[in-house]
Design a protein around this motif. Structure first.
Motif, mmCIF file in Angstrom:
data_model
loop_
_atom_site.group_PDB
_atom_site.id
_atom_site.type_symbol
_atom_site.label_atom_id
_atom_site.label_comp_id
_atom_site.label_asym_id
_atom_site.label_seq_id
_atom_site.Cartn_x
_atom_site.Cartn_y
_atom_site.Cartn_z
ATOM 1 N N LYS A 98 0.819 -1.210 0.000
ATOM 2 C CA LYS A 98 0.000 0.000 0.000
ATOM 3 C C LYS A 98 0.858 1.268 0.000
ATOM 4 C CE LYS A 98 -3.856 -2.262 2.370
ATOM 5 N NZ LYS A 98 -4.853 -2.181 3.466
ATOM 6 N N PRO A 99 0.305 2.360 -0.505
ATOM 7 C CA PRO A 99 1.027 3.635 -0.493
ATOM 8 C C PRO A 99 1.221 4.144 0.934
ATOM 9 C CG PRO A 99 -0.854 3.696 -1.993
ATOM 10 C CD PRO A 99 -1.010 2.471 -1.153
ATOM 11 N N PRO A 130 5.270 3.017 -4.205
ATOM 12 C CA PRO A 130 5.196 1.758 -3.446
ATOM 13 C C PRO A 130 6.007 0.628 -4.076
ATOM 14 C CG PRO A 130 3.025 2.759 -3.589
ATOM 15 C CD PRO A 130 3.918 3.532 -4.507
#
Length: 237
Positions: A98-99, A130
């Motif tokens: 995930k970012p 990411p």
């Protein structure tokens, strides 16, 4: 055991010589895991190509590392499929990457629905950054790119020097057609994203993906109505 070949040790001559040894996609995959072992990652989008590669990779290395760039904006069908795949291939190490920034934080800094007014920045924050972090300890990564998909992918090789990430990018399916992909899934009775049956040959984030007309460009539904055709993962700059 000799050290695996890093990005810096490859050049066009070495790549050309190596390509002559490959008969097909399976040779490429076997060599990839023999050469890089734990230092290779498969970045899977869980589209049709992704499902084919998941199955092929599991036959070569059942403990392979697989990552999914979870932007937080994918279709529910995509998330559901990932859970099915985790059950079907329990030995694979499948991780959602995930970012750093949540969607709320992104909206606070750059405005609501950044993908509409600055899709390149959105893709960079939620995909490119990411993946850069996820590949930090890897020397190579696998992608499901096919030459047939678009003009920008038509010259993709089995082995590619990835200048963007400073890694070796391996693409076993470059010669496969969309029909090949569909046939493999049907013959092996593999699960796949039901959106493929609704006119979505290429599936990305929900806000930026639309169905395409029959026999149309396979990536025409991505960022439709704009000049953007790639999220940035497969561009050199």
């Amino acid at each position: 055991m000799s050290e695996s070949l890093s990005y810096e040790k490859w050049n066009d001559k070495k790549i050309e010589a190596m390509l002559e040894h490959f008969k097909d996609y399976y040779d490429v995959l076997k060599w990839s895991f023999k050469e890089y072992g734990d230092e290779i990652v498969y970045a899977c989008s869980f589209g049709a190509e992704g499902i084919v590669l998941i199955d092929l990779i599991s036959k070569v290395n059942k403990n392979a590392k697989v990552i999914f760039l979870d932007t937080g904006l994918h279709f529910k069908e995509t998330y559901d499929l990932i859970e099915k795949v985790k059950v079907l291939y329990p030995s694979l190490h499948i991780t959602n990457v995930k970012p750093i920034s949540s969607l709320d934080e992104q909206a606070k800094w750059y405005g609501e629905e950044l993908w509409k007014h600055n899709p390149n920045l959105c893709c960079h924050m939620r995909k490119v950054a990411p993946l850069t972090e996820a590949l930090k300890d890897a020397k190579a990564w696998i992608s499901g790119l096919r030459r047939e998909q678009s003009p920008t992918r038509s010259k993709t090789q089995y082995i590619n020097k990835d200048d963007k990430f400073g890694k070796i990018k391996i693409c076993p399916l470059i010669h496969w057609t969309w029909e090949d992909i569909q046939t493999y899934i049907k013959l092996n009775k593999l699960p796949y994203n039901p959106l493929h049956d609704k006119g979505y040959p290429s599936i990305g984030c929900a806000p930026c993906t639309q169905p395409v007309v029959e026999n149309g460009d396979q990536r025409a539904g991505r960022w439709a109505g704009s000049s953007k055709s790639e999220c940035g993962l497969h561009q050199s700059s």
